[in-house]
Design a protein around this motif. Structure first.
Motif, PDB file in Angstrom:
ATOM      1  N   ALA A 103      48.118  32.339  35.590  1.00 13.95           N
ATOM      2  CA  ALA A 103      46.636  32.391  35.712  1.00 13.95           C
ATOM      3  C   ALA A 103      45.981  32.800  37.008  1.00 13.95           C
ATOM      4  O   ALA A 103      45.000  33.684  37.116  1.00 13.95           O
ATOM      5  CB  ALA A 103      46.004  30.944  35.111  1.00 13.95           C
ATOM      6  N   GLY A 104      46.980  31.948  38.014  1.00 18.66           N
ATOM      7  CA  GLY A 104      46.317  32.420  39.597  1.00 18.66           C
ATOM      8  C   GLY A 104      46.572  33.837  39.639  1.00 18.66           C
ATOM      9  O   GLY A 104      45.678  34.483  40.543  1.00 18.66           O
ATOM     10  N   LEU A 130      41.586  32.593  31.432  1.00 24.51           N
ATOM     11  CA  LEU A 130      42.986  33.344  32.055  1.00 24.51           C
ATOM     12  C   LEU A 130      43.916  32.035  31.717  1.00 24.51           C
ATOM     13  O   LEU A 130      45.232  32.361  31.646  1.00 24.51           O
ATOM     14  CB  LEU A 130      42.668  33.521  33.376  1.00 24.51           C
ATOM     15  CG  LEU A 130      41.818  34.896  33.641  1.00 24.51           C
ATOM     16  CD1 LEU A 130      41.576  35.183  35.335  1.00 24.51           C
ATOM     17  CD2 LEU A 130      42.696  36.151  32.907  1.00 24.51           C
ATOM     18  N   GLU A 131      43.396  30.963  32.093  1.00 25.73           N
ATOM     19  CA  GLU A 131      44.658  29.734  31.935  1.00 25.73           C
ATOM     20  C   GLU A 131      45.127  29.740  30.310  1.00 25.73           C
ATOM     21  O   GLU A 131      46.214  29.532  30.066  1.00 25.73           O
ATOM     22  CB  GLU A 131      44.027  28.563  32.343  1.00 25.73           C
ATOM     23  CG  GLU A 131      43.905  28.359  33.862  1.00 25.73           C
ATOM     24  CD  GLU A 131      43.253  27.253  34.254  1.00 25.73           C
ATOM     25  OE1 GLU A 131      42.764  26.381  33.525  1.00 25.73           O
ATOM     26  OE2 GLU A 131      43.197  26.952  35.506  1.00 25.73           O
ATOM     27  N   TYR A 148      50.232  38.638  47.136  1.00 24.54           N
ATOM     28  CA  TYR A 148      49.763  37.145  46.434  1.00 24.54           C
ATOM     29  C   TYR A 148      49.956  37.254  45.246  1.00 24.54           C
ATOM     30  O   TYR A 148      50.584  36.078  44.623  1.00 24.54           O
ATOM     31  CB  TYR A 148      48.335  37.095  46.848  1.00 24.54           C
ATOM     32  CG  TYR A 148      47.875  37.362  48.297  1.00 24.54           C
ATOM     33  CD1 TYR A 148      48.667  36.933  49.282  1.00 24.54           C
ATOM     34  CD2 TYR A 148      46.528  37.569  48.412  1.00 24.54           C
ATOM     35  CE1 TYR A 148      48.199  36.945  50.689  1.00 24.54           C
ATOM     36  CE2 TYR A 148      46.030  37.496  49.891  1.00 24.54           C
ATOM     37  CZ  TYR A 148      46.849  37.431  50.925  1.00 24.54           C
ATOM     38  OH  TYR A 148      46.377  37.484  52.143  1.00 24.54           O
ATOM     39  N   ILE A 149      49.638  38.209  44.543  1.00 23.19           N
ATOM     40  CA  ILE A 149      49.820  38.227  43.115  1.00 23.19           C
ATOM     41  C   ILE A 149      51.499  37.842  42.393  1.00 23.19           C
ATOM     42  O   ILE A 149      51.720  37.372  41.711  1.00 23.19           O
ATOM     43  CB  ILE A 149      49.423  39.889  42.258  1.00 23.19           C
ATOM     44  CG1 ILE A 149      47.919  39.525  42.626  1.00 23.19           C
ATOM     45  CG2 ILE A 149      49.582  39.797  40.832  1.00 23.19           C
ATOM     46  CD1 ILE A 149      47.312  41.032  42.538  1.00 23.19           C
ATOM     47  N   ALA A 189      48.337  26.208  42.146  1.00 21.39           N
ATOM     48  CA  ALA A 189      49.631  26.509  41.331  1.00 21.39           C
ATOM     49  C   ALA A 189      50.639  26.239  42.238  1.00 21.39           C
ATOM     50  O   ALA A 189      51.781  25.528  41.626  1.00 21.39           O
ATOM     51  CB  ALA A 189      49.524  28.044  40.687  1.00 21.39           C
ATOM     52  N   SER A 190      50.703  26.640  43.400  1.00 18.02           N
ATOM     53  CA  SER A 190      51.641  26.257  44.353  1.00 18.02           C
ATOM     54  C   SER A 190      52.190  24.858  44.558  1.00 18.02           C
ATOM     55  O   SER A 190      53.120  24.439  44.620  1.00 18.02           O
ATOM     56  CB  SER A 190      51.342  27.067  45.737  1.00 18.02           C
ATOM     57  OG  SER A 190      51.446  28.359  45.398  1.00 18.02           O
TER      58      SER A 190
END
Length: 199
Positions: A35-36, A190-191, A21-22, A109-110
C-alpha cells in the motif's frame, strides 16, 4: 542529483531515488508495504509531473536549461516557480503535501515489520529526504534569491507563460495539496487492494 546541473536531468535522477522508495516498500513483503508503494507511486507521479512541467515551461520561455541559469527568474516568473516550490516541498516530504503521506505510509510499513533491514531502510529514506531538500530547493532559492548584487535587467524580458501552460501546472499543484490534506480515502482504498493482493 546533487551534482547534476541540467534541470531535467536533475529531476530524472530524483525519479531514480523515488523509484527506490517504491521498490523498498514492495520488498517489505507485507500488505502495508504494498500500500505504501502504491501510494508513493501515485503521489510521486503527481509531484514529478508538476516538476517536469515547470522545468519545461522555464525552458520554453527562456531557453535556459541549467540550474545556474535560473538566477532571478522567480521574480519574473513567480507562478511557475511557486508551483515548482510546492512540488519540491512535496518531494521533500513536507507535512500537508502528498509526498509526506506516501513516505509516512512507507515508514509505517517498515516500523511494523520486525526486520533490521526495514529500520535501515527508514534511515536511508530520512537521509534521502534531506538530500532531496538540498537538490530541489537549490533551484527555488536561486530563482527567488539570486543575491543582492544580481542584475535583474538580465532577466527583465521573461514572464510567466500563458494560461495554456499555467492551467495544467495549477491542476497538479492543487492535487499535491489536496492529497496532502485529504488522502485518507485513497490510502484506505490502496490498503484494501494490497490486502486483497497479498492477503
Amino acid at each position: 542529483a546533487l551534482k547534476e546541473t541540467h534541470i531535467k536531468r536533475r529531476l530524472a535522477w530524483s525519479t531514480v531515488g523515488n523509484l527506490a522508495y517504491i521498490m523498498f516498500s514492495i520488498s517489505i513483503m507485507t500488505p502495508l508495504g504494498l500500500a505504501g508503494a502504491l501510494s508513493h507511486m501515485l503521489f510521486h507521479a503527481v509531484m514529478k509531473i508538476c516538476s517536469f512541467f515547470c522545468a519545461g515551461s522555464v525552458i520554453y520561455v527562456t531557453g535556459k536549461e541549467y540550474i545556474n541559469e535560473l538566477d532571478g527568474l522567480g521574480r519574473k516568473m513567480p507562478r511557475i516557480f511557486f508551483m515548482l516550490a510546492v512540488a519540491s516541498f512535496g518531494l521533500m516530504g513536507v507535512p500537508g503535501l502528498c509526498g509526506f503521506i506516501s513516505k509516512w505510509e512507507i515508514v509505517k510499513a517498515s516500523i511494523e515489520t520486525p526486520n533490521a533491514l526495514s529500520v535501515t531502510g527508514v534511515a536511508a529514506l530520512l537521509i534521502s529526504s534531506l538530500l532531496t531538500t538540498v537538490y530541489m530547493m537549490t533551484m527555488a532559492v536561486r530563482a527567488f534569491f539570486p543575491g543582492k548584487d544580481f542584475d535583474y535587467s538580465t532577466v527583465s524580458k521573461y514572464k510567466d507563460p500563458g494560461w495554456m501552460m499555467i492551467v495544467p501546472l495549477a491542476i497538479f499543484t492543487v492535487l499535491i495539496i489536496y492529497f496532502g490534506v485529504n488522502s485518507g480515502w485513497l490510502i484506505r482504498t490502496l490498503e484494501q487492494i494490497a490486502y486483497a493482493a497479498v492477503g
